[in-house]
Design a protein around this motif. Structure first.
Motif, PDB file in Angstrom:
ATOM      1  N   ASP A   2       0.936  -1.179   0.094  1.00 22.21           N
ATOM      2  CA  ASP A   2      -0.019  -0.077   0.009  1.00 22.21           C
ATOM      3  C   ASP A   2       0.878   1.175   0.014  1.00 22.21           C
ATOM      4  O   ASP A   2       1.988   1.187   0.609  1.00 22.21           O
ATOM      5  CB  ASP A   2      -0.920   0.028   1.191  1.00 22.21           C
ATOM      6  N   HIS A  31      -1.600  -0.778  -3.732  1.00 24.89           N
ATOM      7  CA  HIS A  31      -3.075  -0.200  -3.520  1.00 24.89           C
ATOM      8  C   HIS A  31      -2.860   1.288  -3.089  1.00 24.89           C
ATOM      9  O   HIS A  31      -1.847   1.529  -2.025  1.00 24.89           O
ATOM     10  CB  HIS A  31      -3.357  -0.989  -2.366  1.00 24.89           C
ATOM     11  N   ALA A  47      -9.064   1.125   6.409  1.00 23.21           N
ATOM     12  CA  ALA A  47      -9.131   0.586   5.142  1.00 23.21           C
ATOM     13  C   ALA A  47      -8.008  -0.375   4.938  1.00 23.21           C
ATOM     14  O   ALA A  47      -8.285  -1.548   4.386  1.00 23.21           O
ATOM     15  CB  ALA A  47      -9.207   1.393   3.969  1.00 23.21           C
ATOM     16  N   LEU A  48      -7.019  -0.106   5.540  1.00 25.45           N
ATOM     17  CA  LEU A  48      -5.590  -0.785   5.310  1.00 25.45           C
ATOM     18  C   LEU A  48      -6.018  -2.162   5.917  1.00 25.45           C
ATOM     19  O   LEU A  48      -5.426  -3.099   5.764  1.00 25.45           O
ATOM     20  CB  LEU A  48      -4.441  -0.119   5.704  1.00 25.45           C
ATOM     21  N   THR A  49      -6.176  -1.997   7.309  1.00 26.40           N
ATOM     22  CA  THR A  49      -6.566  -3.099   8.024  1.00 26.40           C
ATOM     23  C   THR A  49      -7.699  -4.243   7.541  1.00 26.40           C
ATOM     24  O   THR A  49      -7.450  -5.383   7.637  1.00 26.40           O
ATOM     25  CB  THR A  49      -7.125  -2.643   9.680  1.00 26.40           C
ATOM     26  N   ARG A  50      -8.579  -3.463   7.073  1.00 30.70           N
ATOM     27  CA  ARG A  50      -9.728  -4.455   6.501  1.00 30.70           C
ATOM     28  C   ARG A  50      -9.154  -5.292   5.210  1.00 30.70           C
ATOM     29  O   ARG A  50      -9.487  -6.340   4.996  1.00 30.70           O
ATOM     30  CB  ARG A  50     -10.785  -3.640   6.006  1.00 30.70           C
ATOM     31  N   GLU A  51      -8.457  -4.664   4.461  1.00 28.59           N
ATOM     32  CA  GLU A  51      -7.740  -5.218   3.056  1.00 28.59           C
ATOM     33  C   GLU A  51      -6.636  -6.153   3.559  1.00 28.59           C
ATOM     34  O   GLU A  51      -6.296  -6.768   2.521  1.00 28.59           O
ATOM     35  CB  GLU A  51      -7.047  -4.087   2.245  1.00 28.59           C
ATOM     36  N   GLY A  52      -6.100  -6.196   4.860  1.00 24.09           N
ATOM     37  CA  GLY A  52      -5.119  -7.091   5.085  1.00 24.09           C
ATOM     38  C   GLY A  52      -3.582  -6.695   4.799  1.00 24.09           C
ATOM     39  O   GLY A  52      -3.000  -7.453   4.271  1.00 24.09           O
ATOM     40  N   ALA A  53      -3.690  -5.314   4.591  1.00 26.05           N
ATOM     41  CA  ALA A  53      -2.221  -5.015   4.070  1.00 26.05           C
ATOM     42  C   ALA A  53      -1.212  -5.379   5.093  1.00 26.05           C
ATOM     43  O   ALA A  53      -0.984  -5.470   6.135  1.00 26.05           O
ATOM     44  CB  ALA A  53      -2.301  -3.197   4.387  1.00 26.05           C
TER      45      ALA A  53
END
Length: 163
Positions: A2, A31, A47-53
């Motif tokens: 990201d 991303h 959002a980073l956490t939700r996307e599993g960054a």
């Protein structure tokens, strides 16, 4: 990977093109997280956490991001997200690591150019320079707090390790 960027910074478009080209052979998907104001940071990290960054690259931004370095470093640490920053001051504010041109060297070169201009040199006649000295700074305390084990070779190559 990201990338945290401010789309209002014109140079970031070129940076993103370079990152896209460089990431293809490595099969790394980029991303982009756009942040224009401080109040967008919490949502960006959620959002980073939700996307599993798994990693974050923060691009330099004198307008917004650089001024929020403590907040960004804190959010990255809270979300246990390893991040690479554009300047040493991010690492001093609690970030994991930075690889950047030496500001001291840049300022010395700027003073050299000011001196030349004050002595009569035409600015247009002076050569354009790119940074030649870069520094790698690692915050080992943050790495340990995030449960990261950094390779000894990386620590050996660092110009500065914060314990």
């Amino acid at each position: 990977m990201d990338v945290l960027t401010n789309p209002a910074i014109p140079a970031h478009a070129a940076d993103m093109q370079d990152l896209t080209v460089a990431s293809r052979p490595q099969d790394v998907a980029l991303h982009v997280l756009e942040v224009r104001r401080a109040d967008e940071l919490d949502n960006a990290f959620a959002a980073l956490t939700r996307e599993g960054a798994s990693a974050l690259l923060v691009l330099a931004d004198p307008e917004v991001i650089d001024g929020l370095r403590s907040q960004i470093a804190d959010l990255a640490a809270r979300h246990r997200l390893p991040a690479m920053y554009p300047w040493k001051m991010f690492v001093e504010a609690g970030g994991l690591m930075a690889y950047a041109p030496s500001l001291l060297d840049i300022y010395r070169r700027a003073a050299y150019y000011v001196n030349r201009i004050l002595k009569g040199a035409k600015p247009a006649a002076l050569p354009m320079e790119q940074p030649t000295k870069f520094t790698l700074v690692i915050n080992l305390k943050i790495a340990q707090a995030m449960g990261l084990t950094l390779p000894p070779t990386l620590l050996f190559q660092a110009d500065e390790v914060i314990h």
